[in-house]
Design a protein around this motif. Structure first.
Motif, PDB file in Angstrom:
ATOM      1  N   ARG A  19       0.811  -1.232   0.000  1.00 14.28           N
ATOM      2  CA  ARG A  19       0.000   0.000   0.000  1.00 14.28           C
ATOM      3  C   ARG A  19       0.835   1.269   0.000  1.00 14.28           C
ATOM      4  N   VAL A  20       2.143   1.113   0.041  1.00 11.09           N
ATOM      5  CA  VAL A  20       2.991   2.303  -0.105  1.00 11.09           C
ATOM      6  C   VAL A  20       3.152   2.553  -1.614  1.00 11.09           C
ATOM      7  N   THR A  21       2.624   3.675  -2.073  1.00 14.44           N
ATOM      8  CA  THR A  21       2.646   3.961  -3.511  1.00 14.44           C
ATOM      9  C   THR A  21       3.923   4.695  -3.883  1.00 14.44           C
ATOM     10  N   THR A  22       4.605   4.163  -4.856  1.00  9.16           N
ATOM     11  CA  THR A  22       5.807   4.848  -5.357  1.00  9.16           C
ATOM     12  C   THR A  22       5.698   4.982  -6.874  1.00  9.16           C
ATOM     13  N   ASN A  23       6.525   5.826  -7.419  1.00  8.18           N
ATOM     14  CA  ASN A  23       6.640   5.969  -8.873  1.00  8.18           C
ATOM     15  C   ASN A  23       5.320   6.342  -9.557  1.00  8.18           C
ATOM     16  N   GLN A  24       4.473   7.077  -8.849  1.00 10.60           N
ATOM     17  CA  GLN A  24       3.261   7.620  -9.487  1.00 10.60           C
ATOM     18  C   GLN A  24       3.399   9.141  -9.519  1.00 10.60           C
ATOM     19  N   ALA A  25       2.976   9.756 -10.613  1.00 18.16           N
ATOM     20  CA  ALA A  25       3.049  11.224 -10.687  1.00 18.16           C
ATOM     21  C   ALA A  25       2.063  11.837  -9.694  1.00 18.16           C
ATOM     22  N   PRO A  26       2.448  12.903  -9.001  1.00 19.16           N
ATOM     23  CA  PRO A  26       1.470  13.600  -8.149  1.00 19.16           C
ATOM     24  C   PRO A  26       0.442  14.306  -9.035  1.00 19.16           C
ATOM     25  N   PRO A  27      -0.738  14.641  -8.472  1.00 18.71           N
ATOM     26  CA  PRO A  27      -1.714  15.352  -9.306  1.00 18.71           C
ATOM     27  C   PRO A  27      -1.163  16.709  -9.737  1.00 18.71           C
ATOM     28  N   LEU A  28      -1.504  17.088 -10.951  1.00 19.26           N
ATOM     29  CA  LEU A  28      -1.042  18.378 -11.473  1.00 19.26           C
ATOM     30  C   LEU A  28      -2.023  19.456 -11.019  1.00 19.26           C
ATOM     31  N   VAL A  29      -1.816  19.952  -9.810  1.00 16.75           N
ATOM     32  CA  VAL A  29      -2.687  21.012  -9.262  1.00 16.75           C
ATOM     33  C   VAL A  29      -1.811  22.058  -8.586  1.00 16.75           C
TER      34      VAL A  29
END
Ligand SMILES: Cc1cc2nc3c(=O)[nH]c(=O)nc-3n(C[C@H](O)[C@H](O)[C@H](O)COP(=O)(O)OP(=O)(O)OC[C@H]3O[C@@H](n4cnc5c(N)ncnc54)[C@H](O)[C@@H]3O)c2cc1C
Length: 559
Positions: A19-29
Motif C-alpha cells: 500500500r505504499v505507492t511509489t513511482n506515481q506522478a502527483p496530481p497536477l494542481v
C-alpha cells in the motif's frame, strides 16, 4: 539430467508495503495555468500587454486549483436532468444542473468570459478580445462543457447588432459579470445567457432546408414560431437566436425563454441528448407551437444575420480545442517527468521525448493561431485584420479542431493505463476532443467555407499572403510550403474535392509563419521540418531530429 535448483525468491511484500505507492506522478494542481503555458503567455504579451497578462493571472491560478478541477469532474459525472412536468401535470421544461456546473459558470461569467469584451471594446479598452480569449483558454482547463453557453453568449452580440433596439436591450445583460441563473423575465435579471437554435432533423448544415415557420402577429417585428429544433444546447439560457422560414425566406429571431409578464414562452424541451462527451452541458430537442419571437434583421437575411454569431463561436471552437491540447500535453509532460520505467524517467527516454515534443509543438501552433485570431477581432476595424479573420477562422476551425482528437489520444497514452481511467481527466478530454470539429460547421463545411471566401472576397487571399509573407526569407521550408499552397489554388477545377487539403496547407502556413516569427527556434524548426516537409508519417512521435529535450522542458508545467 538433474533439475537445477529454482532461483531464490524475494520475500513477498507485506500488505503494508503493497500500500505504499511509489513511482506515481502527483496530481497536477496548484499552478497558474497561464504562466505555466509559455506559448499562451507569450501570445498575450505579443497581441496584448503585460497588464493583460497580469489581469488574467487570477483566473489562471484558480483554474489550476484542486478545487476547480474537482468541480470540473463533478459537473461531468452528474449529468443535467430534464423535468418536463411538475407534480401537478403542468409543463415546466426545467433542466437542473449539478452545483459544480453553477460554480464553474459563476466564475466564468464573473471573470468576463461571456460578452464583456464587446462593451470593453466599445469603451476603448485595448486588447479586450485577447484578454477574454486567453482567459477562456485558461478557464477551459477546468472542464469544457460549460464553455458552450459562455461562448454562445459571447458570440451573440455581433449578431444582435443587426437591430439597435434589441442590441441595446440585451447587450448589457450579456456583458454582465453577474451569473444570475433561473427562468425569470430578463427585466428582473442582473445577467443573462444566450443559446442558438439552427439545426433541424432534416437539415443541419443546410439551414435553408429548415421547416420551422414564423408567422407575423399584428405587432411589428413580432412572430410566432411553429416547428422544432433538433439540437439546442443550454436550454435554460434566457434567450436564443433561432432561424425560421418567413414569406421572405430564412430569417433570424430572438426567442426569449420567459416573456415580460413572467409566463414561460411556449417552448417544449422534448428530451436531452445522451452525448459522447460534453456531458456537463445539456443539449436538447425543442418544439415550438406558437412560440413568441422577435425578428432580428430583415426577412430572408437570417443566414447573414446569424453568421456573425457563428463566426464568433468558431473562434471559441479554436480556442477550446487549443485549450484541450494544452491541458492534454500538460498532463502528459507532467506524468513523464515523474514516472520512471526501465531504470530512468520517461521524460529522459529519447522516444518519449519525441512523442511529447511533437505534442508540444502541435499545441504551440494551435495556441499561436487561436490567439492571432483573437487579436484580429480586437483589430477588426483595420481592413487587413477583418480580411484575415474571414479566411483564417474557417481555416483554423477546420485544422486545429481536426488535429485535437489525435493529439489528446496520444497524450492520454503517455500516461499509460492511468490515462484511460476517469480520475486522470484524460477520458473527459478525449470524449470532448471531436466536438469542436462537429458543431458550428463540421470539417467539410468549414473547408468549403474557405473556398467560398476565396471565391467571393478577393481581399481574403491578399490578407493570407500578407500574413504568411511576414515570415518570408526566414525558413526555406516555409517559403516553399507557401509557394506550393499558392500553386494548389491555380487548379480551380478540382478545388471542391481538395478543399480539405487546401485548408490544411493554408492553416499550416499560417501556423508556420507565426512560429517562425515568434516561437523559440527549436519549436519553429521542429514545426517546419515535420509539418511543412513531405515526410510526415501521420502519427505523433515520428519527428526526425530537433532539440526535443528543450521543447519538452518548455512545455512541462512548473508547479
Ligand atoms: C453536442 C452538440 C451540441 C450542439 N448544439 C447545437 C446548438 O446549440 N444549436 C444548434 O443549432 N446546433 C447544435 N448542434 C448541431 C451541430 O451544429 C450540427 O450537428 C452540425 O452543424 C452538423 O449538422 P448535421 O448534424 O445536420 O449534419 P449534416 O449537415 O447532415 O452533415 C453531415 C456530414 O456531412 C458533411 N457535409 C455537409 N454538407 C456537405 C457538403 N456540401 N459537402 C461535403 N460534406 C458535407 C458535414 O461536414 C458532416 O460531416 C450541436 C451538435 C452537437 C453534437
Amino acid at each position: 539430467m538433474a533439475p537445477s535448483n529454482p532461483p531464490a525468491q524475494a520475500a513477498a511484500p507485506t500488505r503494508r508495503q503493497v500500500r505504499v505507492t511509489t513511482n506515481q506522478a502527483p496530481p497536477l494542481v496548484g499552478h497558474d495555468v497561464v504562466t505555466a503555458d509559455r506559448a499562451l503567455s507569450e501570445a498575450v504579451l505579443r497581441h496584448g500587454s503585460a497588464e493583460v497578462l497580469d489581469d488574467i493571472s487570477a483566473i489562471g491560478r484558480m483554474a489550476g486549483t484542486a478545487e476547480a478541477r474537482e468541480h470540473g469532474q463533478l459537473a461531468n459525472a452528474h449529468h443535467p436532468e430534464l423535468t418536463a412536468y411538475d407534480r401537478y401535470g403542468n409543463r415546466i421544461d426545467e433542466v437542473a444542473f449539478h452545483p459544480s456546473w453553477h460554480w464553474l459558470m459563476e466564475r466564468a461569467v464573473g471573470h468576463g468570459l461571456a460578452a464583456t469584451p464587446w462593451e470593453q471594446q466599445d469603451a476603448g479598452t485595448p486588447h479586450a478580445h485577447v484578454r477574454r480569449a486567453a482567459g477562456f483558454m485558461a478557464w477551459s482547463h477546468t472542464e469544457p462543457g460549460h464553455g458552450c453557453p459562455i461562448s454562445m453568449t459571447y458570440a451573440a452580440v455581433p449578431a444582435l447588432r443587426a437591430d439597435d433596439a434589441i442590441a441595446k436591450e440585451w447587450t448589457p445583460l450579456l456583458a454582465s459579470t453577474t451569473y444570475d441563473p433561473g427562468l425569470r423575465p430578463v427585466a428582473e435579471k442582473r445577467g443573462a445567457l444566450v443559446g442558438m437554435g439552427m439545426t433541424e432533423k432534416q437539415g443541419g448544415s443546410d439551414v435553408r432546408a429548415n421547416l420551422t415557420v414564423a408567422r407575423p402577429t399584428s405587432v411589428e417585428g413580432e412572430y410566432t414560431l411553429h416547428g422544432h429544433k433538433w439540437f439546442t444546447s443550454a436550454p435554460m439560457n434566457d434567450m436564443f437566436l433561432v432561424l425560421a422560414q418567413t414569406a421572405g425566406g430564412v430569417t433570424c429571431f430572438v426567442l426569449p425563454r420567459v416573456l415580460p409578464d413572467g409566463t414561460r414562452n411556449a417552448l417544449d424541451v422534448v428530451r436531452l441528448k445522451d452525448k459522447l462527451g460534453n456531458r456537463s452541458n445539456a443539449s436538447s430537442e425543442l418544439e415550438f407551437d406558437g412560440t413568441l419571437a422577435f425578428r432580428l434583421g430583415d426577412e430572408g437575411r437570417g443566414v447573414r444575420t446569424i453568421i456573425e454569431m457563428v463566426a464568433a463561436t468558431r473562434l471559441d471552437c479554436v480556442l477550446g480545442s487549443a485549450s484541450l491540447m494544452r491541458r492534454a500535453v500538460s498532463e502528459a509532460s507532467w506524468h513523464v517527468a515523474h514516472r520512471s520505467a526501465f531504470g530512468s524517467l520517461l521524460a529522459d527516454k529519447p522516444l518519449m521525448q519525441n512523442v511529447v515534443a511533437d505534442l508540444a509543438v502541435e499545441s504551440e501552433a494551435a495556441t499561436a493561431l487561436a490567439m492571432r485570431l483573437a487579436a484580429a477581432v480586437d483589430g477588426v476595424d483595420q481592413a487587413h485584420e477583418a480580411a484575415l479573420r474571414r479566411i483564417a477562422l474557417p481555416l483554423a476551425k477546420f485544422w486545429v479542431c481536426k488535429r485535437t482528437p489525435m493529439h489528446v489520444a496520444e497524450a492520454l497514452e503517455c500516461l499509460g493505463g492511468n490515462g484511460y481511467v476517469e480520475e486522470s481527466v484524460m477520458p473527459l478530454l478525449y470524449r470532448e476532443a471531436p466536438l469542436n470539429s462537429v458543431w458550428e460547421g463540421s470539417g467539410n463545411v468549414n473547408a468549403l467555407d474557405v473556398l467560398r471566401a476565396l471565391g467571393r472576397e478577393p481581399e481574403v487571399l491578399d490578407a493570407w499572403i500578407t500574413e504568411v509573407g511576414l515570415a518570408r526569407g526566414n525558413d526555406a521550408r516555409l517559403d516553399k510550403a507557401i509557394d506550393d499552397t499558392l500553386a494548389l489554388l491555380g487548379d480551380t477545377a478540382s478545388l471542391e474535392v481538395s478543399a480539405r487539403r487546401l485548408a490544411s496547407r493554408m492553416a499550416l502556413c499560417l501556423q508556420g509563419s507565426l512560429l517562425v516569427r515568434f516561437a523559440p527556434p527549436e519549436v519553429a524548426d521542429i514545426f517546419c521540418a515535420s509539418r511543412l516537409g513531405t515526410s510526415y508519417d501521420g502519427v505523433f512521435g515520428t519527428l526526425d531530429g530537433g532539440d526535443l529535450r528543450a521543447v519538452v522542458e518548455r512545455t512541462t508545467p512548473v508547479v
